[in-house]
Design a protein around this motif. Structure first.
Motif, PDB file in Angstrom:
ATOM      1  N   GLY A  86       0.826  -1.217   0.000  1.00 41.50           N
ATOM      2  CA  GLY A  86       0.000   0.000   0.000  1.00 41.50           C
ATOM      3  C   GLY A  86       0.851   1.254   0.000  1.00 41.50           C
ATOM      4  O   GLY A  86       0.589   2.205  -0.747  1.00 41.50           O
ATOM      5  N   HIS A  87       1.897   1.244   0.810  1.00 37.14           N
ATOM      6  CA  HIS A  87       2.819   2.382   0.887  1.00 37.14           C
ATOM      7  C   HIS A  87       3.441   2.659  -0.484  1.00 37.14           C
ATOM      8  O   HIS A  87       3.446   3.801  -0.953  1.00 37.14           O
ATOM      9  N   GLU A  88       3.937   1.620  -1.125  1.00 32.62           N
ATOM     10  CA  GLU A  88       4.574   1.816  -2.434  1.00 32.62           C
ATOM     11  C   GLU A  88       3.540   2.235  -3.483  1.00 32.62           C
ATOM     12  O   GLU A  88       3.836   3.030  -4.374  1.00 32.62           O
ATOM     13  N   ALA A  90       0.966   4.053  -2.870  1.00 32.91           N
ATOM     14  CA  ALA A  90       0.708   5.489  -2.638  1.00 32.91           C
ATOM     15  C   ALA A  90       1.757   6.306  -3.394  1.00 32.91           C
ATOM     16  O   ALA A  90       1.427   7.300  -4.064  1.00 32.91           O
ATOM     17  N   HIS A  91       3.015   5.873  -3.328  1.00 36.26           N
ATOM     18  CA  HIS A  91       4.073   6.558  -4.102  1.00 36.26           C
ATOM     19  C   HIS A  91       3.750   6.507  -5.604  1.00 36.26           C
ATOM     20  O   HIS A  91       3.895   7.495  -6.314  1.00 36.26           O
ATOM     21  N   TYR A  92       3.321   5.330  -6.042  1.00 31.83           N
ATOM     22  CA  TYR A  92       2.969   5.141  -7.458  1.00 31.83           C
ATOM     23  C   TYR A  92       1.899   6.153  -7.863  1.00 31.83           C
ATOM     24  O   TYR A  92       2.019   6.848  -8.874  1.00 31.83           O
ATOM     25  N   PRO A 107       8.442  12.821  -1.631  1.00 29.78           N
ATOM     26  CA  PRO A 107       7.608  11.628  -1.490  1.00 29.78           C
ATOM     27  C   PRO A 107       6.910  11.473  -0.123  1.00 29.78           C
ATOM     28  O   PRO A 107       5.819  10.924  -0.064  1.00 29.78           O
ATOM     29  N   HIS A 108       7.552  11.939   0.960  1.00 27.17           N
ATOM     30  CA  HIS A 108       6.972  11.676   2.287  1.00 27.17           C
ATOM     31  C   HIS A 108       6.523  12.917   3.040  1.00 27.17           C
ATOM     32  O   HIS A 108       5.741  12.810   3.976  1.00 27.17           O
ATOM     33  N   ARG A 109       7.045  14.067   2.673  1.00 30.17           N
ATOM     34  CA  ARG A 109       6.810  15.266   3.492  1.00 30.17           C
ATOM     35  C   ARG A 109       5.313  15.535   3.672  1.00 30.17           C
ATOM     36  O   ARG A 109       4.522  15.396   2.761  1.00 30.17           O
TER      37      ARG A 109
HETATM   38 ZN   LIG Z   1       8.150   5.610   1.106  1.00 31.81          ZN
END
Ligand SMILES: [Zn+2]
Length: 293
Positions: A86-88, A90-92, A107-109
């Protein structure tokens, strides 16, 4: 007999790359169905890692998601894998590693990944995964990766030994001096007492570590290349490294901002001297004097 027993019992899910692809397909269908298709996704178990659970990258028009190889162990709950996928994803969705338009500059801020997961009904999976990790990961990792840790600490011991020739040499700069210098620098740039809070120590640098200093975020330690303990390197080089991080860690990582702050604190000349020294002399000095060659 064995065949009958096998047919009657629920087979344990065997976690290989095909199984992983199945998890991805399901998570995409249930939680990311509205996301436009970017690059086609390949997913695989990567290497074993202590801190990195997953990664996403793009190459030749395809997306590659790598999942920590330790997650193929049935002792790791499926929720941990789902949360990582899920985390990856979200990046996608945000345009990282997917060829889709970038939605965020970083990517995370701002917790954008967590917010995306919550919006897509993955908050519970994330929560279960996080709880398991907090309670079990450390011990699980230790039990599975003794070999890695043993090799790592053997390497560390050898490096410490070879570095001690330089760091413990009479007359070498000490960590205590670095602390005192850092304190002075902080005052000079107008930091309030107690900020930023970080330790400063020598780095047993590998030959590949070409920088003069490194920030270890997890440990909140600034490490200066061990060769800076050698007094043939001018004081202003050491002062510059400390000032650079003191400003960077309390204001911004932009070089323009840091430079302006240095000039304002009367360290403009020091900065140009230090940068000139680095350009002209550092590589040769390192080559001649590095203890690990
Ligand atoms: Zn990440």
């Amino acid at each position: 007999m064995e065949q009958i027993a096998a047919a009657n019992s629920e087979p344990l899910p065997f976690r290989d790359n095909a199984w992983l692809a199945g998890r991805l397909t399901e998570i995409r269908a249930v939680h990311f169905a509205d996301v436009r298709n970017g690059y086609p996704i390949d997913i695989r178990f990567g290497t074993r890692a202590r801190y990195r659970f997953g990664s996403i990258s793009a190459r030749n028009g395809r997306t590659l998601i790598l999942i920590n190889a330790l997650f193929s162990d049935p002792a790791v709950p499926v929720a941990v894998i789902d949360a990582t996928i899920g985390h990856e994803m979200a990046h996608y969705t945000h345009g990282y590693g997917s060829g889709l338009p970038r939605l965020y500059a970083e990517p995370h801020r701002g917790g954008v990944v967590e917010k995306e997961l919550a919006r897509r009904g993955l908050a519970q999976v994330e929560h279960v995964s996080e709880e398991w990790r907090k309670a079990n990961w450390e011990a699980f990792y230790e039990s599975r990766c003794q070999d890695i840790e043993t090799r790592k600490s053997a390497r560390t011991d050898i490096a410490a030994d070879q570095w001690s020739g330089i760091l413990l040499k009479p007359g070498a700069r000490t960590e205590e001096e670095l602390r005192i210098q850092l304190h002075k620098t902080l005052k000079r740039i107008g930091a309030r007492a107690g900020e930023p809070v970080f330790e400063v120590a020598w780095l047993h640098a590998t030959p590949r570590q070409a920088g003069l200093s490194y920030w270890y975020h997890r440990e909140k330690v600034l490490r200066l290349h061990g060769l800076l303990a050698d007094r043939r390197i001018p004081d202003f080089v050491v002062e510059f490294e400390l000032a650079y991080w003191a400003i960077r860690l309390r204001t911004s990582s932009s070089w323009e901002v840091i430079q302006r702050a240095m000039v304002a604190a009367g360290m403009g000349a020091l900065a140009s001297n230090a940068l000139a020294w680095r350009r002209k002399s550092w590589t040769a000095f390192k080559k001649r004097n590095h203890p690990l060659r």
